[in-house]
Design a protein around this motif. Structure first.
Motif, short mmCIF file in Angstrom:
data_model
loop_
_atom_site.label_atom_id
_atom_site.label_comp_id
_atom_site.label_asym_id
_atom_site.label_seq_id
_atom_site.Cartn_x
_atom_site.Cartn_y
_atom_site.Cartn_z
N LEU A 1 -18.87 -4.08 -30.45
CA LEU A 1 -19.35 -4.03 -29.07
C LEU A 1 -18.21 -3.87 -28.08
O LEU A 1 -18.32 -3.13 -27.11
CB LEU A 1 -20.12 -5.33 -28.78
N ARG B 1 -21.12 0.08 -38.18
CA ARG B 1 -22.40 -0.19 -37.53
C ARG B 1 -23.56 -0.05 -38.50
O ARG B 1 -24.55 -0.78 -38.42
CB ARG B 1 -22.59 0.75 -36.33
N ALA B 2 -23.43 0.91 -39.42
CA ALA B 2 -24.52 1.12 -40.38
C ALA B 2 -24.63 -0.04 -41.35
O ALA B 2 -25.67 -0.25 -41.96
CB ALA B 2 -24.29 2.43 -41.14
N PHE C 1 -28.32 -1.97 -29.34
CA PHE C 1 -28.20 -0.52 -29.57
C PHE C 1 -26.75 -0.12 -29.79
O PHE C 1 -26.44 0.72 -30.62
CB PHE C 1 -28.75 0.27 -28.37
N ARG C 2 -25.85 -0.76 -29.03
CA ARG C 2 -24.43 -0.39 -29.14
C ARG C 2 -23.85 -0.76 -30.50
O ARG C 2 -22.82 -0.23 -30.89
CB ARG C 2 -23.62 -1.10 -28.06
N MET D 1 -25.51 -0.50 -33.27
CA MET D 1 -26.23 0.22 -34.32
C MET D 1 -25.66 1.62 -34.50
O MET D 1 -25.09 2.19 -33.58
CB MET D 1 -27.72 0.31 -33.96
N ALA D 2 -25.86 2.14 -35.72
CA ALA D 2 -25.32 3.48 -36.03
C ALA D 2 -26.26 4.55 -35.50
O ALA D 2 -26.84 5.32 -36.27
CB ALA D 2 -25.13 3.61 -37.53
N ILE D 3 -26.42 4.59 -34.18
CA ILE D 3 -27.27 5.62 -33.58
C ILE D 3 -26.41 6.51 -32.71
O ILE D 3 -25.28 6.14 -32.37
CB ILE D 3 -28.41 5.02 -32.74
N ALA D 4 -26.94 7.68 -32.35
CA ALA D 4 -26.19 8.58 -31.49
C ALA D 4 -25.92 7.85 -30.17
O ALA D 4 -26.82 7.35 -29.52
CB ALA D 4 -26.98 9.85 -31.23
N ARG D 5 -24.64 7.78 -29.83
CA ARG D 5 -24.19 6.97 -28.71
C ARG D 5 -24.90 7.34 -27.41
O ARG D 5 -25.33 6.49 -26.64
CB ARG D 5 -22.67 7.21 -28.57
N ASP E 1 -32.72 10.34 -32.06
CA ASP E 1 -32.52 9.06 -31.38
C ASP E 1 -32.88 9.13 -29.91
O ASP E 1 -33.44 8.19 -29.34
CB ASP E 1 -31.06 8.59 -31.55
N LEU F 1 -35.01 4.00 -35.20
CA LEU F 1 -33.57 4.19 -35.03
C LEU F 1 -32.83 4.17 -36.37
O LEU F 1 -31.71 4.65 -36.48
CB LEU F 1 -33.00 3.13 -34.09
N GLN G 1 -18.87 3.96 -36.82
CA GLN G 1 -20.28 4.24 -37.13
C GLN G 1 -20.65 3.71 -38.52
O GLN G 1 -21.75 3.21 -38.72
CB GLN G 1 -20.60 5.74 -37.07
#
Lengths: 258, 312
Positions: free
Chosen positions: B54, B77-78, A96-97, A99-103, A6, B105, B74
């Protein structure tokens, strides 16, 4: 693994921004180049004489180049704070916040991108100094060491500016907070030796983080005595990086207010 | 019985002394469109921000797609996608790059990412503009790109925060079609906030009205419309003689003496309208103006949010 993936994605995004809008990159090197020309050609003759041993303009160019390099780094730090603060106002960061991505990948992408931008700026400014007649008296090994120590310091300053960009409520404030960094090479050994300064200023100049790094670069590029400067410079670089990283991470993880 | 897509209990959020959400409960079945209505500042966006991870709530438990909102953020979020009030697109990147960024992403392979981007550009009619920076897009195009980006990860629950605010009528209709298609073709659950009652009427299976941090009403559009007084016909008379005669003969719901206007109950049908006109003819009174009024969500909205306004 995800964090690496990411962060690489975010780095690509930031590099694309820089390629598409190169004005910010150009602005970073503008100020240091003006200072370089100003100090070498306007003040250089007199200041060079002040260095002793019948020094002249050429000697002053050699003396001032490490300071100008650090000025480039400080100038790039301002740009980092502005870039980060601007990005935080964009809806895409809110996306982005969620989404399930590395913070940490968002600030990390910014820091890696800005580091590359900074080092590119340093390369251009150094190239111009070489064109004006700057010559290093040492060898590739010392150059590599200089690059390494400088990169560590840039890493620290970039994380710190990213945090400043995050803490600023507006982009305007983000562009003002890092301003003092631009003056640190002046209030250090960047342009004149610190022992020519009066009491309190001299104490400050000798103990602020830019001075040991400038002295380290001088030693690695021009063969002046090193002393404990490298150790102090590395300690400053690592310390600023740690504090900047932890602060930026904390700021990014709090609830967004914008 | 399937699990609800979103369930919340006792959701509470305050900014300082200002209470934004005062213990909200939600239960939204999977595969439905839920619409949250409310005046500006009612807390709609705050609700979306909380549900989409958020910002954090002060109290309350939320489950989304089977995952706990805070304990398993998480995973939530997924499962979700968010299209916010302000376009969440990267203006400096092109439309295609924006979609490819999302694909990266979501860890799609290069070829899958490229294919997915192309599909979505096609679906949202953005193929021609794919190579232009998103900053140059029109409002409608940005919203379409925004929604397309949300769909890259094939979310199960989609939050749409005022997705058509500021769009022209045609773009709004296109957006509605896309939203309907998502539910029909992919069975996703949609949480929609809007200020446009028509939008809720058109799209939503369930509507809730949020006012001063509380859900003041919840139900289908039909159920909500039954909450307010039924339809009526407004009659404005030419003189006070006609006004008085009709007042006695027609059993009006209300009368406005200054404007010589009566509101007479009616189901809005042709038969009752004809009966009314016949009566007016028989009594030989002159009507200057006649308006048929059927209850719509506007009435519901105004009635529900006004009550509290006057109660304060």
């Amino acid at each position: 693994m995800n964090a690496l993936h990411d962060s690489a994605t975010m780095l690509r995004r930031n590099l694309r921004h820089m390629l598409r809008y190169p004005t910010l990159t150009l602005m970073i090197i503008g100020m240091p180049i003006i200072f370089l020309l100003l100090f070498v050609y306007v003040f250089g003759g007199t200041l060079g004489a002040g260095l002793g041993q019948a020094g002249g303009r050429a000697d002053y160019l050699a003396y001032v180049t490490p300071g100008i390099i650090l000025m480039t780094v400080a100038s790039a730090a301002t740009a980092t704070a502005v870039t980060v603060a601007t990005d935080m106002t964009e809806g895409i960061v809110a996306r982005f916040r969620t989404m399930a991505i590395a913070r940490a990948s968002v600030p990390t992408g910014h820091v890696l991108g800005s580091m590359l931008q900074t080092l590119l700026g340093v390369a251009v400014v150094t190239g111009i100094a070489v064109l004006l007649g700057f010559r290093s008296t040492t060898g590739p090994l010392q150059w590599l060491a200089a690059l390494g120590i400088l990169a560590l310091f840039v890493l620290g300053l970039t994380w710190l500016s990213a945090a400043l960009g995050l803490v600023s409520p507006t982009v305007e404030i983000a562009s003002n907070i890092p301003m003092p960094l631009m003056f640190l090479p002046l209030f250090g050994s960047g342009f004149v030796p610190t022992d020519s300064m009066p009491g309190a200023l001299r104490w400050f100049a000798e103990h602020q983080p830019f001075t040991p790094l400038i002295e380290t670069l001088r030693s690695l590029l021009l063969g002046t005595p090193m002393g404990d400067n490298a150790t102090v410079a590395v300690a400053w670089g690592a310390g600023i990086a740690l504090v900047g990283y932890l602060w930026a991470r904390k700021l990014y993880n709090r609830d967004p207010v914008r | 019985m399937t699990n609800p897509a979103i369930s919340a209990s006792g959701l509470r959020k305050a900014y300082g002394k200002h209470l934004v959400l005062d213990g909200v409960d939600l239960d939204i079945p999977a595969g439905t469109i839920f619409s949250l209505l409310g005046p500006n500042g009612a807390g709609k966006t705050t609700m979306v921000k909380i549900l989409s991870t958020l910002i954090s709530a002060d109290a309350g438990d939320v489950w989304i797609a089977g995952h706990h909102l805070t304990k398993d953020a998480q995973a939530v979020r997924a499962a979700i996608g968010v299209t916010g009030q302000y376009s969440a697109v990267d203006g400096l990147l092109t439309g295609e790059e924006n979609l490819r960024l999302m694909a990266d992403l979501h860890h799609l392979s290069r070829s899958d990412g490229r294919r997915r981007a192309r599909e979505l550009l096609e679906q949202f009619d953005l193929t021609e503009a794919a190579g232009k920076p998103a900053a140059t897009y029109s409002g409608g195009m940005r919203r379409r790109l925004d929604l397309a980006m949300t769909l890259v990860g094939a979310p199960r629950v989609i939050f749409l925060d005022e997705p058509t605010t500021g769009l022209d009528p045609r773009s709004r209709r296109t957006m509605w079609e896309s939203i309907r298609g998502l539910v029909a073709d992919h069975g996703v659950t949609i949480f929609l906030t809007t200020q446009y009652l028509e939008e809720a009427d058109q799209l939503a299976d369930q509507i809730a009205v949020l006012d001063h941090g509380n859900l003041v009403a919840q139900g289908t559009a039909e159920q909500l419309k039954r909450l307010v007084p039924g339809g009526h016909i407004s009659l404005r008379f030419a003189d006070s003689h006609g006004f008085e005669t009709a007042s006695q003969g027609l059993r009006p719901i209300s009368r406005e003496e200054e404007t010589l206007t009566l509101h007479v109950p009616s189901d809005g049908g042709v038969r009752s309208l004809r009966a009314l006109l016949d009566w007016l003819d028989g009594a030989s009174v002159t009507v200057d103006e006649l308006a048929v009024h059927t209850p719509d969500l506007d009435d519901v909205f105004l009635a529900l949010t006004q009550e509290r306004e006057s109660a304060r």
